[in-house]
Write an enzyme that holds these catalytic residues in place. Structure first.
Site, PDB file in Angstrom:
ATOM      1  N   GLN A  79       0.902  -1.462  -0.079  1.00  0.00           N
ATOM      2  CA  GLN A  79       0.185   0.163  -0.125  1.00  0.00           C
ATOM      3  C   GLN A  79       1.095   1.418  -0.175  1.00  0.00           C
ATOM      4  OE1 GLN A  79      -2.835  -1.804   3.581  1.00  0.00           O
ATOM      5  NE2 GLN A  79      -3.252  -0.192   2.819  1.00  0.00           N
ATOM      6  N   HIS A  80       0.485   2.401  -0.903  1.00  0.00           N
ATOM      7  CA  HIS A  80       0.460   3.704   0.097  1.00  0.00           C
ATOM      8  C   HIS A  80       1.021   4.359  -0.650  1.00  0.00           C
ATOM      9  CE1 HIS A  80      -2.073   3.677   3.613  1.00  0.00           C
ATOM     10  NE2 HIS A  80      -0.315   2.364   3.824  1.00  0.00           N
ATOM     11  N   ASP A 237      -1.993  -4.776  -0.288  1.00  0.00           N
ATOM     12  CA  ASP A 237      -1.888  -6.249  -0.281  1.00  0.00           C
ATOM     13  C   ASP A 237      -2.681  -6.644   1.743  1.00  0.00           C
ATOM     14  OD1 ASP A 237      -0.337  -4.262   1.756  1.00  0.00           O
ATOM     15  OD2 ASP A 237       1.515  -5.868   0.588  1.00  0.00           O
TER      16      ASP A 237
END
Ligand code: ADP
Ligand code: 5SP
Length: 475
Positions: A79-80, A237
């Site tokens: 992520q991110h 994920d």
């Protein structure tokens, strides 16, 4: 192995350390073939998105002929991460990853400018940490303005790979909810924050609904997937692992990988003003309250390596306490912290220091568990233990001793890739992805009963964290 019954689908996990690909029988969930290729992460916590693409190709290649028969593919990704692309779709610079805390000053300013932690939690579901994409974008603007000016598209890691496969700029609500520019209250990109950080919404991918296809695989040399294979939306994920487990609301998951995460599916939109819980959307229509640490398996492995120990060579006792914040920390929010060790005596053994490192890593996650679970959760529900660390006895026993809860270790090991495969299967079969995963029985595995909680260790860790506060906040 019996011949596959159903159409074959491919699930991909593009996480921090590697890409894993599974070819899965959509009817039974049986893994027909698998592949894995590593990623390089720089000391600044950056990775080259082009390398993710090459790792994906290699992992698919390793799956052999089965991959040529795939009807659909989906990508779950770390992520991110901030992926910045130029007008030709090439990375402007390496991606800034979720565990890079350089944007902590930008994070503090953005939280204050948009009305403080409570306002952020109510609007975005989360008070952003320095992991969130919006803080990284602001860091880039302030520190590398020429690079920021050259950006023609902004993507998350999974969107980048979905676009390389299909040519479509598409994402999903789960991963979008970790950017800090997608409002969970409105379920849409937030124009005010985008205006504040000077990012045009036209540079962002479309947010697709679950069950929609992003497109089909476009013709590409050297890609083993057939042209025309359906490409699902993919997701972050953690959202993918929740799907892969067919997770029902209130059931706690503890994931031990590069990041440590603790989460549950919830039907209520989270809004924790303390910032401990990130109020993510899940990959369907529910929510995924989650707490994440930056220091998990790599911190333990680093301490084991320092002492030349195997990661299982733990010893009990000794009264030593380790706060393993080697990369700074996000839960608790201590981006400038480093690791600390207290309670060292002449008779302290290296194995006791290693055990204390496991304890420190697991404590941070369990301290957030009560905030992650809402009032619908059963207080004694077993913890589902997943991620690379779930293969380790020392990790499992530490979780049992510090949580006092039963623990189940699902036999299926690649739950992110399986969740992505369930998304792909859902597209082909016209079903709900979580229902598909439940039919695959992915959450089943050995069960370990509850043991008495080690209150002495928990109290010592809480006291050390509190006493070391000034030290841990020093820049
Ligand atoms: N047999 C094992 N026992 C304990 N830990 C393990 C084992 N195998 C791998 N790991 C840990 O798993 C971690 C990788 O987990 P993984 O979930 O694949 O990470 P990520 O998804 O963040 O790339 C490694 O850092 C390693 O410490
Ligand atoms: O930042 C978070 C969750 O908010 C991390 O969980 C990342 O999604 C990276 O995951 P792994 O690579 O450790 O699986």
């Amino acid at each position: 192995m019996a011949a596959p019954e159903g159409p074959l689908v491919v699930g991909v996990d593009s996480s921090t350390q590697s890409t894993k690909a599974l070819v899965v029988d959509a009817a039974t969930g049986e893994v027909v073939a698998r592949g894995q290729a590593p990623h390089t992460v720089s000391p600044e916590h950056e990775s080259d998105p082009e390398q993710w693409w090459q790792a994906l190709r290699q992992a698919l290649e390793q799956c052999g002929p089965a991959v040529h028969r795939a009807a659909a593919v989906s990508v779950g990704g770390q992520q991110h991460g901030l992926v910045t692309l130029d007008g030709r779709g090439r990375p402007v610079r390496p991606a800034l990853l979720w565990n890079d805390v350089r944007s902590a000053p930008q994070r503090d300013r953005l939280v204050a400018e948009l009305g403080g932690p409570k306002a952020w939690a109510e609007r975005f579901g989360s008070v952003p940490a320095a992991s969130f994409t919006v803080t990284k974008w602001q860091w880039l603007r302030e520190n590398e303005p020429e690079a920021a000016a050259a950006v023609k598209a902004v993507r998350l890691p999974h969107d980048y790979l979905t676009e390389r496969l299909s040519g479509q700029g598409a994402t999903d609500r789960g991963d979008a909810s970790g950017t800090g520019w997608w409002s969970t209250a409105d379920q849409a990109y937030d124009q005010e924050i985008l205006g504040k950080v000077g990012l045009s919404p036209e540079l962002l991918p479309r947010v697709l609904g679950h069950g929609e296809a992003a497109g089909t695989v476009r013709p590409q040399e050297g890609l083993p997937l057939p042209q025309g294979t359906l490409v699902a939306t993919g997701t972050g994920d953690n959202m993918a692992a929740a799907l892969g487990l067919g997770l029902r609301p209130g059931r706690p998951v503890l994931s031990l990988g590069t990041s440590g995460t603790v989460y549950a599916v919830s039907t209520r939109r989270p809004a924790d003003p303390t910032g401990t819980v990130a109020g993510f959307a899940d990959a369907r229509t529910d929510w995924l309250p989650l707490a994440c640490t930056l220091n998990c398996t790599l911190a333990v492995d680093r301490v084991a390596a320092l002492f030349g120990l195997d990661r299982e060579a733990v010893e009990p006792g000794g009264g030593v306490t380790v706060l393993p914040f080697l990369d700074g920390e996000r839960t608790p929010n201590l981006p400038y912290a480093s690791g600390t060790l207290t309670g060292l005596r002449h008779d302290t053994g290296a194995g006791q220091i290693l055990q204390a490192t496991y304890d420190g890593a697991v404590y941070a996650l369990l301290a957030a568990l009560d905030l992650v679970l809402d009032e619908d959760a059963e207080p004694d529900a077993p913890i589902l233990l997943i991620g690379g660390g779930a293969k380790g006895t020392a990790w499992r026993e530490t979780v049992r001793r510090l949580s006092g809860r039963p623990v189940v270790v699902p036999r299926a090991q690649e739950l992110v890739a399986l969740g992505a495969a369930a998304q792909a299967a859902a597209l082909v079969l016209g079903e709900d992805a979580a229902a598909v995963a439940r039919r695959w029985s992915t959450a089943e595995g050995p069960s370990y009963e509850a043991v008495e909680r080690d209150e002495e260790a928990l109290t010592r860790l809480a006291a050390t964290l509190s006493d070391a506060d000034t030290l841990l906040r020093r820049h």
